[in-house]
Design an enzyme around this catalytic site. Structure first.
Site, short mmCIF file in Angstrom:
data_model
loop_
_atom_site.label_atom_id
_atom_site.label_comp_id
_atom_site.label_asym_id
_atom_site.label_seq_id
_atom_site.Cartn_x
_atom_site.Cartn_y
_atom_site.Cartn_z
N HIS A 34 -26.79 13.56 6.41
CA HIS A 34 -27.37 13.36 5.07
C HIS A 34 -27.56 11.85 4.91
O HIS A 34 -26.59 11.10 4.91
CB HIS A 34 -26.38 13.92 4.03
CG HIS A 34 -26.79 13.75 2.60
ND1 HIS A 34 -26.21 14.48 1.59
CD2 HIS A 34 -27.68 12.94 1.99
CE1 HIS A 34 -26.73 14.12 0.42
NE2 HIS A 34 -27.63 13.18 0.65
N CYS B 207 -33.03 11.88 -0.50
CA CYS B 207 -32.33 11.89 0.79
C CYS B 207 -32.88 12.99 1.70
O CYS B 207 -33.49 13.95 1.25
CB CYS B 207 -30.84 12.15 0.60
SG CYS B 207 -29.92 10.78 -0.07
N THR C 263 -25.21 20.76 0.83
CA THR C 263 -25.49 19.45 0.25
C THR C 263 -26.60 19.58 -0.79
O THR C 263 -27.36 20.56 -0.79
CB THR C 263 -25.88 18.43 1.34
OG1 THR C 263 -25.78 17.11 0.80
CG2 THR C 263 -27.29 18.64 1.85
#
Lengths: 125, 184
Positions: free
Chosen positions: B57, B40, B35
Site C-alpha cells: 500500500h 494510494c 485496506t
C-alpha cells in the site's frame, strides 16, 4: 583510477536498475548494469579492469549477492574492489554475512541518491 | 463472494489491515488482507502454484509544482520490491506471480491527478518486471475498500465513502532507516 568512477550495479529489478542509472549518471558516474550474480560475473570476465566499484542487491535469481561477493573475493583482481550491498534487508544477521563474505558496506533501500554518492566517493578514493 | 475459509472450517481467517507504507504476505494460516484506498495504490501479488499472496500500500510523492519532474518513484519501487522479496521468502516464484492493482483515485478536484500518476507507476513497474496485471480497478474520483485472500488469490473491491479513507501522506523522502549507509 580514471576521474570518472565506473560503477557496476547488480539488481534483478528493471525498475531499480533504471533508478540507479538515473541517480548515478546525473552525478557523473559511468554506469554498467547486470541483472544477477551470474550476469555480473560474465560481464566482469571481459570488462573487470574498467570497474571501480560494484553495488549489488542480495535477493536475486540464479546467484544472489552473497555468493557474488564470495566469488569475486576469490579472484585476485577483485580482492580489493569495493563492493556495496544495496538491499531492502537490514537485519544484523544478513549484514554480518555480507561482511564475512567480503562486502565493503551496506545501504538499506530505498536509497538516498546523495548518501549513495557520498559513500561511493568515500570508498573509491 | 466468500473470501473467508470454507464453511465449517475450524479456523476463522485473521483480518490484517495493510496501512500506507506497509507490506504483508500471507503465511500458512487463513488471513484476509484489507485496506482502504483513496489516491494510494494497493498491489496484490499471487503465486497460484505456491499459493502465496501479499499486498502492499503506497503513495508516490507528488512532484513540486512547476518542477517539471515526475513523481518520486524510489519509494514505490522499494515497496514493490519488498513485496516481491517477501513473496519469494514465502516460496513464491517471480515468474509465476500475477498482479492486481487497486486505488489511484483522484480525490481532490483541481489538483494534480496524483491517483493516475500512481496507477501509471504501478502498471509500468509490473510491465518492466514481467509480472502480468490480471485485474485493475483504478482511477475515478472515489475511494475503495479492498479485501484479498492471500492463499486463494481472490480479491473483492468495493467503492466506499471518501470519508472512510485514512489521511494519506505522500512520502517524499526515503522512510526512516532507508538510505542509511554502513561501511564495514
Amino acid at each position: 583510477m580514471s576521474e570518472t568512477i565506473h560503477v557496476l550495479t547488480v539488481d534483478d529489478s528493471a525498475s531499480m536498475r533504471a533508478l540507479l542509472r538515473a541517480a548515478l549518471t546525473s552525478r557523473g558516474y559511468e554506469v554498467s548494469q547486470a541483472v544477477d550474480g551470474v550476469a555480473a560475473l560474465e560481464w566482469l570476465d571481459g570488462n573487470g579492469e574498467a570497474v571501480d566499484v560494484i553495488v549489488t542487491d542480495i535477493n536475486m535469481p540464479r546467484m544472489d549477492g552473497f555468493r557474488l561477493i564470495e566469488e569475486l573475493r576469490g579472484q585476485a583482481r577483485f580482492r580489493d574492489c569495493p563492493i556495496l550491498v544495496l538491499s531492502t534487508e537490514s537485519s544484523d544477521e544478513k549484514k554480518a554475512r555480507a561482511r564475512s563474505a567480503g562486502a565493503t558496506g551496506w545501504i538499506v533501500k530505498p536509497f538516498d541518491a546523495d548518501k549513495l554518492d557520498s559513500a561511493l566517493r568515500r570508498i573509491t578514493h | 463472494m466468500v473470501l473467508a475459509a470454507a464453511v465449517g472450517s475450524p479456523e476463522e481467517p485473521r483480518r490484517i489491515t495493510v496501512m500506507q507504507g506497509q507490506v504483508h504476505v500471507g503465511g500458512d494460516r487463513p488471513e484476509i488482507l484489507t485496506t482502504i484506498l483513496g489516491s494510494c495504490i494497493a498491489c496484490c501479488l499471487y503465486d497460484p502454484v505456491a499459493r502465496v499472496g501479499g499486498m502492499n500500500h503506497f503513495l508516490l510523492a507528488e512532484p513540486a509544482a512547476g518542477s517539471g519532474t515526475v513523481a518520486d518513484q524510489n519509494y514505490g519501487v522499494y515497496l514493490m520490491e519488498l513485496l516481491i522479496n517477501q513473496m519469494m521468502t514465502g516460496g513464491g516464484v517471480k515468474s509465476r506471480m500475477k498482479a492486481h492493482i487497486y486505488g489511484g483515485g483522484n480525490m481532490h478536484a483541481g489538483m494534480t491527478r496524483i491517483g493516475d500518476v500512481n496507477a501509471r507507476f504501478a502498471r509500468s513497474f509490473l510491465a518492466a518486471e514481467g509480472i502480468p496485471l490480471v485485474r485493475e480497478e483504478t482511477g475515478g474520483e472515489w475511494a475503495r475498500r479492498v479485501e484479498f485472500d492471500p492463499m486463494l488469490g481472490r480479491t473483492r473491491c468495493r467503492i466506499v465513502a471518501p470519508g472512510a479513507v485514512p489521511a494519506e501522506r505522500a512520502v517524499a523522502r526515503p522512510m526512516p532507516g532507508g538510505g542509511e549507509v554502513e561501511l564495514f
